[in-house]
Design a protein around this motif. Structure first.
Motif, PDB file in Angstrom:
ATOM      1  N   THR A  96      40.654  38.466  27.357  1.00 42.45           N
ATOM      2  CA  THR A  96      41.538  37.935  28.386  1.00 42.45           C
ATOM      3  C   THR A  96      41.613  38.903  29.568  1.00 42.45           C
ATOM      4  N   ALA A  97      41.962  38.350  30.722  1.00 44.75           N
ATOM      5  CA  ALA A  97      42.168  39.166  31.920  1.00 44.75           C
ATOM      6  C   ALA A  97      43.328  38.609  32.716  1.00 44.75           C
ATOM      7  N   ASP A  98      44.091  39.516  33.275  1.00 41.26           N
ATOM      8  CA  ASP A  98      45.148  39.177  34.228  1.00 41.26           C
ATOM      9  C   ASP A  98      44.794  39.952  35.493  1.00 41.26           C
ATOM     10  N   PHE A  99      44.615  39.243  36.617  1.00 39.87           N
ATOM     11  CA  PHE A  99      44.159  39.927  37.816  1.00 39.87           C
ATOM     12  C   PHE A  99      44.661  39.234  39.078  1.00 39.87           C
ATOM     13  N   ALA A 100      44.532  39.949  40.173  1.00 42.07           N
ATOM     14  CA  ALA A 100      44.784  39.393  41.500  1.00 42.07           C
ATOM     15  C   ALA A 100      43.697  39.916  42.415  1.00 42.07           C
ATOM     16  N   ALA A 101      43.187  39.029  43.245  1.00 42.76           N
ATOM     17  CA  ALA A 101      42.186  39.429  44.232  1.00 42.76           C
ATOM     18  C   ALA A 101      42.881  40.053  45.435  1.00 42.76           C
ATOM     19  N   GLU A 102      42.120  40.820  46.204  1.00 39.65           N
ATOM     20  CA  GLU A 102      42.676  41.384  47.427  1.00 39.65           C
ATOM     21  C   GLU A 102      43.092  40.268  48.381  1.00 39.65           C
ATOM     22  N   SER A 103      42.367  39.158  48.329  1.00 42.98           N
ATOM     23  CA  SER A 103      42.712  37.979  49.123  1.00 42.98           C
ATOM     24  C   SER A 103      42.893  36.804  48.164  1.00 42.98           C
ATOM     25  N   PRO A 104      44.050  36.121  48.199  1.00 40.40           N
ATOM     26  CA  PRO A 104      44.282  34.987  47.290  1.00 40.40           C
ATOM     27  C   PRO A 104      43.194  33.908  47.363  1.00 40.40           C
ATOM     28  N   ASP A 105      42.558  33.781  48.514  1.00 44.78           N
ATOM     29  CA  ASP A 105      41.488  32.786  48.664  1.00 44.78           C
ATOM     30  C   ASP A 105      40.298  33.091  47.762  1.00 44.78           C
TER      31      ASP A 105
END
Length: 135
Positions: free
Chosen positions: A100-109
């Motif tokens: 599993t991974a929980d992440f956020a990109a630098e840009s939501p797009d």
């Protein structure tokens, strides 16, 4: 954003953990990784095909539970944060591997594309792990 991939492997959890839990040698079974090694608690991985180098910190490891957690420190992916868990569990047909991974990109797009890429990396790696343990 969250990603979850899993696979059932017809091998004992300990046998699966010996391969999958060897955090420094993921290049042995993750097709997207060309080479890898561990220095202290930092894993260095080189993506195949000139994809660049990444560094990840192993932040938790529990051999008894057959699980480890790592965080992305730097590399070619545009991530604001990334925390992943790899675990091998008992299953009626041998073992179940859950990644599993929980992440956020630098840009939501960019998050949907990154989720697709991460999911693809995990799925192909789990398929390869299963093949290595059942051939």
């Amino acid at each position: 954003m969250n990603v979850r991939e899993s696979i059932v492997v017809p091998a004992s959890p300990d046998a699966v953990w010996r391969v999958g839990g060897d955090v420094g040698n993921i290049a042995d079974w993750v097709p997207a990784i060309e080479k890898s090694h561990l220095e202290g608690d930092v894993r260095h991985a080189t993506f195949a095909g000139g994809g660049g180098d990444a560094q990840e910190r192993i932040v938790e490891r529990d051999d008894a539970a057959r699980a480890y957690v790592y965080e992305y420190l730097s590399g070619p992916l545009a991530l604001a944060h990334y925390r992943s868990r790899f675990a091998v569990q008992e299953h009626a047909d041998g073992s179940e591997v859950v990644w599993t991974a929980d992440f956020a990109a630098e840009s939501p797009d960019e998050e949907p594309g990154l989720a697709e890429a991460i999911s693809g990396i995990y799925a192909s790696a789990l398929t390869e792990l299963k093949a290595r343990l059942t051939t």
